[in-house]
Design a protein around this motif. Sequence first.
Motif, PDB file in Angstrom:
ATOM      1  N   THR A 230       0.830  -1.205   0.000  1.00 42.89           N
ATOM      2  CA  THR A 230       0.000   0.000   0.000  1.00 42.89           C
ATOM      3  C   THR A 230       0.863   1.251   0.000  1.00 42.89           C
ATOM      4  OG1 THR A 230      -1.781  -1.144   1.167  1.00 42.89           O
ATOM      5  CG2 THR A 230      -1.771   1.269   1.263  1.00 42.89           C
ATOM      6  N   ALA A 231       1.949   1.227   0.759  1.00 43.11           N
ATOM      7  CA  ALA A 231       2.858   2.371   0.797  1.00 43.11           C
ATOM      8  C   ALA A 231       3.473   2.623  -0.571  1.00 43.11           C
ATOM      9  CB  ALA A 231       3.943   2.144   1.841  1.00 43.11           C
ATOM     10  N   LEU A 232       3.827   1.536  -1.276  1.00 49.98           N
ATOM     11  CA  LEU A 232       4.377   1.675  -2.621  1.00 49.98           C
ATOM     12  C   LEU A 232       3.366   2.333  -3.554  1.00 49.98           C
ATOM     13  CD1 LEU A 232       6.601   0.887  -4.787  1.00 49.98           C
ATOM     14  CD2 LEU A 232       5.221  -1.148  -5.169  1.00 49.98           C
ATOM     15  N   CYS A 233       2.131   1.882  -3.507  1.00 55.36           N
ATOM     16  CA  CYS A 233       1.082   2.446  -4.362  1.00 55.36           C
ATOM     17  C   CYS A 233       0.810   3.911  -4.018  1.00 55.36           C
ATOM     18  CB  CYS A 233      -0.192   1.621  -4.241  1.00 55.36           C
ATOM     19  SG  CYS A 233      -0.059  -0.046  -4.958  1.00 55.36           S
ATOM     20  N   ASP A 234       0.848   4.243  -2.738  1.00 53.43           N
ATOM     21  CA  ASP A 234       0.647   5.636  -2.327  1.00 53.43           C
ATOM     22  C   ASP A 234       1.765   6.525  -2.860  1.00 53.43           C
ATOM     23  OD1 ASP A 234      -1.649   4.924  -1.000  1.00 53.43           O
ATOM     24  OD2 ASP A 234      -0.724   4.848   0.980  1.00 53.43           O
ATOM     25  N   GLN A 235       2.988   6.001  -2.808  1.00 52.10           N
ATOM     26  CA  GLN A 235       4.124   6.754  -3.331  1.00 52.10           C
ATOM     27  C   GLN A 235       3.968   6.975  -4.833  1.00 52.10           C
ATOM     28  OE1 GLN A 235       7.814   4.603  -3.242  1.00 52.10           O
ATOM     29  NE2 GLN A 235       9.077   6.413  -3.604  1.00 52.10           N
ATOM     30  N   ALA A 236       3.559   5.922  -5.554  1.00 49.20           N
ATOM     31  CA  ALA A 236       3.374   6.039  -7.003  1.00 49.20           C
ATOM     32  C   ALA A 236       2.239   6.994  -7.347  1.00 49.20           C
ATOM     33  CB  ALA A 236       3.103   4.663  -7.603  1.00 49.20           C
ATOM     34  N   ALA A 237       1.201   7.018  -6.510  1.00 42.83           N
ATOM     35  CA  ALA A 237       0.061   7.900  -6.757  1.00 42.83           C
ATOM     36  C   ALA A 237       0.423   9.364  -6.590  1.00 42.83           C
ATOM     37  CB  ALA A 237      -1.089   7.536  -5.820  1.00 42.83           C
ATOM     38  N   ALA A 238       1.498   9.632  -5.850  1.00 40.75           N
ATOM     39  CA  ALA A 238       1.912  11.012  -5.589  1.00 40.75           C
ATOM     40  C   ALA A 238       2.863  11.549  -6.651  1.00 40.75           C
ATOM     41  CB  ALA A 238       2.574  11.098  -4.218  1.00 40.75           C
ATOM     42  N   THR A 239       3.217  10.712  -7.633  1.00 45.18           N
ATOM     43  CA  THR A 239       4.136  11.140  -8.694  1.00 45.18           C
ATOM     44  C   THR A 239       3.381  11.314 -10.006  1.00 45.18           C
ATOM     45  OG1 THR A 239       4.680   8.865  -9.349  1.00 45.18           O
ATOM     46  CG2 THR A 239       6.011   9.874  -7.605  1.00 45.18           C
ATOM     47  N   ASP A 240       3.966  12.118 -10.904  1.00 44.46           N
ATOM     48  CA  ASP A 240       3.390  12.279 -12.233  1.00 44.46           C
ATOM     49  C   ASP A 240       3.762  11.086 -13.101  1.00 44.46           C
ATOM     50  OD1 ASP A 240       2.237  14.755 -11.698  1.00 44.46           O
ATOM     51  OD2 ASP A 240       4.071  15.841 -12.210  1.00 44.46           O
ATOM     52  N   TRP A 241       2.787  10.559 -13.809  1.00 45.36           N
ATOM     53  CA  TRP A 241       3.027   9.459 -14.727  1.00 45.36           C
ATOM     54  C   TRP A 241       3.143  10.021 -16.143  1.00 45.36           C
ATOM     55  CZ3 TRP A 241       0.913   3.980 -13.647  1.00 45.36           C
ATOM     56  CH2 TRP A 241       1.098   3.660 -12.284  1.00 45.36           C
ATOM     57  N   VAL A 242       4.126   9.532 -16.867  1.00 44.79           N
ATOM     58  CA  VAL A 242       4.430  10.108 -18.172  1.00 44.79           C
ATOM     59  C   VAL A 242       3.518   9.531 -19.258  1.00 44.79           C
ATOM     60  CG1 VAL A 242       6.176  10.402 -19.972  1.00 44.79           C
ATOM     61  CG2 VAL A 242       6.822  10.544 -17.538  1.00 44.79           C
ATOM     62  N   VAL A 243       2.757  10.421 -19.875  1.00 49.03           N
ATOM     63  CA  VAL A 243       2.049  10.106 -21.116  1.00 49.03           C
ATOM     64  C   VAL A 243       2.530  11.137 -22.124  1.00 49.03           C
ATOM     65  CG1 VAL A 243      -0.156   9.932 -22.301  1.00 49.03           C
ATOM     66  CG2 VAL A 243       0.041   9.157 -19.928  1.00 49.03           C
ATOM     67  N   HIS A 244       3.208  10.663 -23.144  1.00 52.05           N
ATOM     68  CA  HIS A 244       3.846  11.567 -24.105  1.00 52.05           C
ATOM     69  C   HIS A 244       3.149  11.457 -25.459  1.00 52.05           C
ATOM     70  CE1 HIS A 244       6.940  13.883 -26.089  1.00 52.05           C
ATOM     71  NE2 HIS A 244       7.213  12.884 -26.908  1.00 52.05           N
ATOM     72  N   VAL A 245       2.844  12.603 -26.050  1.00 50.68           N
ATOM     73  CA  VAL A 245       2.214  12.636 -27.364  1.00 50.68           C
ATOM     74  C   VAL A 245       3.153  13.306 -28.351  1.00 50.68           C
ATOM     75  CG1 VAL A 245       0.270  13.472 -28.723  1.00 50.68           C
ATOM     76  CG2 VAL A 245      -0.092  12.728 -26.367  1.00 50.68           C
ATOM     77  N   LYS A 246       3.432  12.614 -29.452  1.00 46.49           N
ATOM     78  CA  LYS A 246       4.285  13.173 -30.492  1.00 46.49           C
ATOM     79  C   LYS A 246       3.421  13.823 -31.570  1.00 46.49           C
ATOM     80  CE  LYS A 246       8.110   9.968 -29.737  1.00 46.49           C
ATOM     81  NZ  LYS A 246       9.111   9.086 -30.366  1.00 46.49           N
ATOM     82  N   PRO A 247       4.002  14.703 -32.381  1.00 46.31           N
ATOM     83  CA  PRO A 247       3.235  15.352 -33.452  1.00 46.31           C
ATOM     84  C   PRO A 247       2.671  14.335 -34.425  1.00 46.31           C
ATOM     85  CG  PRO A 247       5.352  16.442 -33.110  1.00 46.31           C
ATOM     86  CD  PRO A 247       5.388  15.180 -32.313  1.00 46.31           C
ATOM     87  N   PRO A 248       1.628  14.716 -35.184  1.00 40.94           N
ATOM     88  CA  PRO A 248       1.027  13.762 -36.133  1.00 40.94           C
ATOM     89  C   PRO A 248       2.016  13.316 -37.200  1.00 40.94           C
ATOM     90  CG  PRO A 248       0.210  15.993 -36.489  1.00 40.94           C
ATOM     91  CD  PRO A 248       0.965  16.026 -35.214  1.00 40.94           C
ATOM     92  N   PHE A 249       1.813  12.089 -37.673  1.00 41.57           N
ATOM     93  CA  PHE A 249       2.699  11.503 -38.676  1.00 41.57           C
ATOM     94  C   PHE A 249       2.550  12.147 -40.043  1.00 41.57           C
ATOM     95  CE2 PHE A 249       1.769   7.933 -35.780  1.00 41.57           C
ATOM     96  CZ  PHE A 249       3.042   7.611 -35.400  1.00 41.57           C
ATOM     97  N   GLY A 250       1.332  12.549 -40.376  1.00 41.80           N
ATOM     98  CA  GLY A 250       1.041  12.901 -41.749  1.00 41.80           C
ATOM     99  C   GLY A 250       0.177  11.809 -42.349  1.00 41.80           C
ATOM    100  N   GLY A 251       0.422  11.464 -43.600  1.00 49.40           N
ATOM    101  CA  GLY A 251      -0.418  10.499 -44.298  1.00 49.40           C
ATOM    102  C   GLY A 251      -0.212   9.073 -43.844  1.00 49.40           C
TER     103      GLY A 251
END
Length: 387
Positions: A230-251
């Motif tokens: 539970t402590a591990l999950c609480d620690q993870a919940a307090a951090t930002d999780w990375v979701v990265h979006v790259k520019p569109p590919f094109g066609g």
Amino acid sequence: MNSRRPELADIVRTHQSEFLARWNSALSREQRKALRDIRDCRSAALGGRVQQCDQCGHRVILYNSCRNRHCPKCQATARARWLAQRETELLPVPYFHVVFTLPAQIARLALENPKQIYSILFRTAAATLLETAADPRWLGAHIGFLAVLHTWGQNLHLHPHLHCVVPGGGISLDGARWIGCRKSSFFLPVRVLSHRFRKSFLRTLQRAFRSGAVRFHGDLKSLSESAAFTALCDQAAATDWVVHVKPPFGGPRRVLKYLARYTHRVAISNHRLRALENGRVSFDWKDYAHRSQTKLMTLDAVEFLRRFLLHVLPSGLVRIRQFGFLANPVRKSKLELCRTLLAVRSPAIHSEGETGEVAERCPLCKIGRLLVIEFIAAELIPIPDTS
């Protein structure tokens, strides 16, 4: 350094005994099989065939491939076949690349529970995209996408992340129209995706822990205690999780080219290997923390093999999956609907021709064809038992 660059198979053949003496008891069945297959790939150990030119008589010996999905020499054919199938599924819309990454304190759980952790990653990342896209505040549509699991970083440390290729838009909730997005930006807010992904993953992980589906031993044994987990999950919940979006590919054609780089990768390809000398392996890696500079890393050969085998997936774990209107049960009908709503024709399906193999042209005379005249029996060599 030697002029000839080593291959992964060379490292296995040279250092497998030393590696197994240290790590044999910790290996899974899949890791042992990958080690054996990579070692034997395209060698006499797997057998092969003798081919002869029907014009000049030139002979060549071709040894069989191992076809292990972790072997760097065995992905080209599977990739080409898979991409040919995907070509007919592309839509004339912009495509986006979205990456979901597990934080380090959660990623390490996959060392002892790979199938469970990676399945949760697929399930919760997919739910995050689908549910956020269906929300009228953001898009209000049913979307589809493809997701590819990678578990490695450039230095071969554990770094689980999911590459998602997402068409820019979706089918309206009533199924009556296509709802597109602006070509200049992704249609879903990244901060919302990150928050929802974190919440969904941790909730599913905690449920798996309570049901006993996730277990710990060895270095992570302390997490078997409810309070520690539970402590591990609480620690993870307090951090930002990375979701990265790259520019569109094109066609769509650029999407296919991009997919070819991601779908059938292994943890390290042979072209990145530079040298094998004095029990050490040198290889190229990109340092993303310093403007993606290409640098040279040198590791003890045993440590190199240990890191590589971290990324051998459990048997039965599918690492390329499709969701939403691209999910297997509905893909054909939903793609037909998408094209109707976009007012475009369905692509022509090219015939794959006859099922028999086409004879290769002779590399010597350039005129004749190479025909099989003899098969070579396999000489299977077991992985040594050092226990």
